[in-house]
Motif scaffolding. Structure first.
Motif, PDB file in Angstrom:
ATOM      1  N   LEU A  72       0.825  -1.211   0.000  1.00 45.87           N
ATOM      2  CA  LEU A  72       0.000   0.000   0.000  1.00 45.87           C
ATOM      3  C   LEU A  72       0.856   1.256   0.000  1.00 45.87           C
ATOM      4  O   LEU A  72       0.369   2.358  -0.231  1.00 45.87           O
TER       5      LEU A  72
ATOM      6  N   SER B 138       2.828   4.001  -1.304  1.00 46.89           N
ATOM      7  CA  SER B 138       3.064   4.520  -2.643  1.00 46.89           C
ATOM      8  C   SER B 138       3.816   5.843  -2.618  1.00 46.89           C
ATOM      9  O   SER B 138       4.299   6.302  -3.626  1.00 46.89           O
ATOM     10  N   ASP B 139       3.917   6.465  -1.446  1.00 49.52           N
ATOM     11  CA  ASP B 139       4.638   7.741  -1.360  1.00 49.52           C
ATOM     12  C   ASP B 139       6.087   7.456  -0.996  1.00 49.52           C
ATOM     13  O   ASP B 139       6.408   6.409  -0.438  1.00 49.52           O
TER      14      ASP B 139
ATOM     15  N   THR C 233      -4.278  -1.436  -3.626  1.00 53.96           N
ATOM     16  CA  THR C 233      -2.857  -1.276  -3.936  1.00 53.96           C
ATOM     17  C   THR C 233      -2.682  -0.667  -5.321  1.00 53.96           C
ATOM     18  O   THR C 233      -3.362  -1.054  -6.269  1.00 53.96           O
ATOM     19  N   PRO C 234      -1.794   0.290  -5.443  1.00 52.27           N
ATOM     20  CA  PRO C 234      -1.552   0.860  -6.772  1.00 52.27           C
ATOM     21  C   PRO C 234      -0.669  -0.041  -7.631  1.00 52.27           C
ATOM     22  O   PRO C 234      -0.422   0.266  -8.778  1.00 52.27           O
TER      23      PRO C 234
ATOM     24  N   LYS D  35       2.361   7.798 -12.083  1.00 51.02           N
ATOM     25  CA  LYS D  35       3.214   6.651 -11.815  1.00 51.02           C
ATOM     26  C   LYS D  35       3.003   5.694 -12.973  1.00 51.02           C
ATOM     27  O   LYS D  35       1.932   5.113 -13.105  1.00 51.02           O
TER      28      LYS D  35
ATOM     29  N   VAL E  95       1.138   2.360 -12.555  1.00 48.21           N
ATOM     30  CA  VAL E  95      -0.214   2.250 -12.012  1.00 48.21           C
ATOM     31  C   VAL E  95      -1.196   2.397 -13.165  1.00 48.21           C
ATOM     32  O   VAL E  95      -1.273   3.449 -13.786  1.00 48.21           O
TER      33      VAL E  95
ATOM     34  N   ALA F 255      -6.425  -0.132 -11.880  1.00 52.71           N
ATOM     35  CA  ALA F 255      -6.026  -0.035 -10.476  1.00 52.71           C
ATOM     36  C   ALA F 255      -6.603   1.234  -9.873  1.00 52.71           C
ATOM     37  O   ALA F 255      -7.067   1.257  -8.735  1.00 52.71           O
TER      38      ALA F 255
END
Lengths: 553, 313
Positions: A69, A71-72, A147-148, B31, B34, B38
């Motif tokens: 999770l 992502s940053d 989740t990305p 990104k 991604v 998603a």
């Protein structure tokens, strides 16, 4: 008489709070024990010793420490120390084993078999097994998990546990970038099975296999990690890792000067001027390495002005990238030669950047029909002036200044450029994603994997996808797909070198610069080696001579 | 009161959601790895694909059970996030407020009593200099002087790195050392306003008939000023005290950012930029309650300072 007395009294009343405050103030400025500054003798070399702490300052706090999770960048930063992936990159930017000792590519590149290390334990002592890999994969594709990263694992057909130390990944079709995605940190099944990843305590209390164990997290203030004595490579020499959140960069620099932190990322100005003092040189070592990313000016290829490749090439001749690097980054960067950074194996060394040549630019533009017919100083064609607007986001001075330099250079050849700065969300949602722009200045932070299907493939032009410039080149499309299906590094190299060459010739972007990462680290830390992947890759080998250790535990 | 509160929440909810961008943006935007699916999945999980009025009703339904929901950014309960941030913000502001009143009331009274004197003029100049100078600038100057040059105060943060190993007294002292600079900066900025109000209000009171009467009775000047005049002159200051409570949150952003203090102001500020709807809304509700609380304090203080509005007497 009476009056004077009163005056004195009222003066006294006024002075009381003053005295109290001043007294409190000064009593607090008296140094407390445990606060003395340690002497700073010259650095010594010798055998590494254990101990001390490394305190790093960063602008933002982490959000969640659940790897899939996170992502940053602050979260990823901590996750990277606490967890391990199956593979990682080495200093020559090649994939090597991490939790996996080795891997085989089988059955026409459809299957990847990972052989896992046998001596790895989770921080709670539980052994690391193949089922943890399968569990992590299942979380990644679970539709209920936000989740990305699920896109990376879409091509996976199934993950099979062959035995405790062997995992078979079966793909629907050969997918070379998939290998990199197994650098995804692996999560412990025995702790997370049946847990809701969104609400679990694990997010603020993670257990990994990594170099450092999580100790404490004070939100918005600091995160403490302690070294993992059982780490499968070896015990890290530095005992503690302290991540301090300091949201203001001026404050952070003052903290660095007072040794409140041992390391921080520097701006070009700090790197070239503020740290060039004897005070600083005596205490700190500075490092510089190219970042994996670049800044570019993208054209909207649906716009008539930019449809012709020759026009884009002319603009590339007209702008001096070196000047931008000197002006904006104070020289701390390199000219971008295209999609790949020079450190990447995908980078084609034969592609030479265009020289700065405004005359040639003018000539090409004239061949394309752009000339100054009405003598107003601006080029025109079919009665329309060559004028466009560069959009970029607020809060990034580098991009704003870059736009201004481009504006000036294009003015010299008779092109009128306007600049519009927009708030980030508005910029992205209303202009970039909706393709309502002529040109934009943006940057890509790249992974080590050169696959750029999402950025340049002609199918990726839907709203919110990354080919927002509507680039379509059948040759690139074909090569991108081929690059994804090829595992052999030599063959991949050829493919991506070709992509690099075509892209630079096509100029869908004006490739501008690759900024350098600039870092200061206190000079008591030994064993730091700069590499194309930065300096922290060998953090477990950093150490501090015993007599210079600042913190004891 | 309740309808007003609901009105406030409707307007804030609408305004926040009208601003472009979503809480999930930062997780996914720009990104390359991604993909679109998603992203849509994320929006679904967080309920951001529903119409805004549905989202509002879901929010208000939870609020009725005093549940502020979870943050979009780290999925922690919003109440937990706020309750770990609020105390330090309140502490700093209460300390600063105390110092401001401790100084500005005497300054104001004295400047009023000796209007036009050298003291009046010099304090006016200094107080306005403090008012005009940006707080981040004063903050950095003080940090650089006391923290770097003299090395006698910590530059930023609220506790030392080895805070855990300290004894209790040592801990208290450590936190106080860290609070000296931020509290000073807020106080310097706040001194001007209150001392001016105090001066003005005192001037108004001194020229009143009852003050002249008190003097005519032959009371000592001290009693006249501090007993008869000051009590009445304080009333407008109490109003200002009440009004300044809700600005605790918004006013702390700069100080908390400069001094790396994990407080409420920074939480709100960061939440606005990440479009963390639940945290922003909870913050607004908390501010609304603080406003009410401020009014209550002001009312109680009025009753103490002004016998006319005391009940049952």
């Amino acid at each position: 008489m009476q009056n004077r007395k009163n005056r004195q009294k009222s003066k006294r009343i006024f002075l009381i709070p003053l005295f109290i405050t001043i007294a409190v103030f000064f009593s607090l400025t008296i140094s407390l024990p445990g606060q003395e500054n340690f002497p700073d003798p010259e650095g010594k070399t010798g055998t590494p010793t254990y101990g001390d702490a490394f305190v790093v300052g960063e602008i933002g706090d982490a959000r969640t420490l659940i790897p899939i999770l996170a992502s940053d960048s602050p979260s990823s930063y901590i996750v990277d120390l606490v967890f391990d992936g199956l593979i990682k990159y080495n200093t020559s930017v090649e994939l090597v084993g991490n939790l996996a000792e080795s891997w085989d590519i089988e059955e026409d590149s459809l299957v990847i078999v990972f052989h896992l290390r046998k001596n790895v334990k989770w921080h709670d002592g539980y052994p690391f097994r193949a089922k943890d890999v399968k569990f992590t994969y299942e979380c990644l594709i679970d539709p209920k998990v936000p989740t990305p990263y699920s896109g990376d694992f879409k091509m996976v057909k199934s993950v099979e546990v062959a035995d405790d130390y062997t995992v078979k990944i079966i793909y629907k079709e050969p997918f070379a970038p998939g290998l990199t995605s197994w650098g995804m940190p692996i999560m412990p099944k025995h702790l997370l099975e049946g847990e809701n990843l969104l609400t679990t305590e694990f997010a603020r209390n993670p257990i990994g296999t990594g170099r450092y164990k999580f100790k404490r997290w004070k939100t918005g203030e600091r995160i403490d990690l302690v070294s993992n004595h059982e780490y499968f490579e070896h015990r890290p020499y530095i005992d503690r890792y302290i991540y301090r959140v300091i949201p203001d960069s001026a404050t952070m620099f003052l903290e660095l000067e007072t040794l409140g932190i041992d390391s921080m990322g520097l701006t070009p100005l700090q790197f070239t001027r503020l740290t060039e003092t004897p005070f600083f040189k005596k205490r700190f070592q500075k490092f510089k390495y190219p970042s994996f990313g670049y800044t570019y000016m993208a054209y909207n290829l649906k716009d008539d002005k930019f449809k012709d490749k020759r026009v884009r090439q002319a603009l590339n001749y007209a702008v001096d990238k070196k000047e931008i690097i000197d002006g904006v980054l104070l020289g701390q960067g390199k000219v971008s030669h295209g999609q790949f950074v020079p450190e990447s194996w995908a980078f084609n060394k034969d592609v030479k950047p265009y020289p700065f040549d405004p005359k040639k630019a003018k000539k090409i533009l004239e061949e394309c029909g752009w000339r100054d017919r009405d003598n107003d100083g601006w080029l025109d064609k079919d009665g329309r002036r060559f004028e466009f607007t560069i959009l970029t986001n607020q809060g990034n001075d580098n991009r704003r200044m870059t736009a201004e330099i481009i504006q000036r250079r294009l003015k010299d050849i008779g092109i009128k450029v306007n600049i519009r700065i927009l708030e980030w969300s508005v910029f992205l949602n209303e202009f970039v994603n909706k393709k309502k722009f002529e040109a934009i200045i943006l940057g890509w932070g790249l992974g080590r994997e050169p696959d750029c299907y999402d950025i340049f493939h002609s199918s990726k032009t839907k709203e919110g996808e990354f080919n927002f410039i509507s680039y379509a080149n059948p040759r690139i499309d074909r090569l991108l797909i081929e690059g994804r299906r090829t595992f052999d590094l030599e063959k991949r190299k050829e493919i991506y070198n070709k992509i690099h060459e075509i892209l630079y010739d096509d100029q869908p972007y004006m490739f501008l610069y690759v900024p350098d990462s600039l870092v200061a680290v206190h000079n008591r830390f030994q064993g730091i080696k700069v590499s194309p992947i930065g300096i922290t890759y060998n953090f477990i080998d950093w150490w501090v001579p015993r007599d210079r250790q600042r913190y004891t535990y | 009161m309740i309808p007003i509160l609901i009105g406030i929440t409707i307007i804030s909810f609408a305004v926040i959601h009208l601003a472009p961008g979503k809480p999930t943006d930062l997780m996914v935007q720009l990104k390359p790895n991604v993909d679109l699916e998603a992203r849509e999945k994320l929006n679904q999980i967080y309920g951001l694909d529903k119409p805004i009025y549905v989202q509002y009703f879901n929010w208000i339904k939870k609020l009725a059970r005093l549940d502020f929901g979870r943050s979009f950014i780290d999925n922690r309960p919003v109440m937990e996030k706020i309750s770990e941030r609020l105390p330090v913000t309140i502490l700093i502001n209460v300390l600063a407020m105390a110092i401001i009143f401790l100084f500005s009331i005497p300054i104001g009274v004295k400047s009023a009593v000796r209007r036009g004197s050298v003291f009046d003029k010099t304090t006016t100049i200094f107080v306005f200099m403090g008012f005009a100078a940006p707080s981040f600038w004063i903050g950095l100057l003080l940090m650089s002087f006391f923290g770097v040059r003299l090395g006698i105060l910590p530059v930023s943060g609220i506790a030392s790195l080895d805070f855990e190993n300290f004894t209790l007294i040592h801990k208290v002292l450590d936190v106080m050392r860290h609070l000296v600079l931020p509290v000073s900066v807020i106080s310097i900025g706040g001194l001007a306003g209150i001392s001016r109000y105090m001066r003005q209000s005192m001037l108004g009171v001194i020229s009143q008939d009852y003050v002249r009467t008190a003097r005519a009775k032959g009371l000592p000047e001290k009693t006249v000023i501090y007993k008869h005049a000051l009590g009445n002159a304080l009333l407008p200051i109490i109003t200002i005290l009440g009004l300044s409570v809700p600005s605790l949150i918004s006013g702390s952003v700069i100080i908390e950012t400069i001094f790396s203090i994990p407080g409420m102001g920074r939480l709100m500020f960061e939440s606005v930029f990440t479009r963390d709807y639940n945290v922003i809304m909870a913050g607004l509700v908390v501010s609304a309650f603080l406003t009410l609380f401020g009014n209550l304090i002001a009312d109680i203080a009025y009753a103490y300072a002004d016998p006319r509005i005391r009940y049952g007497k």
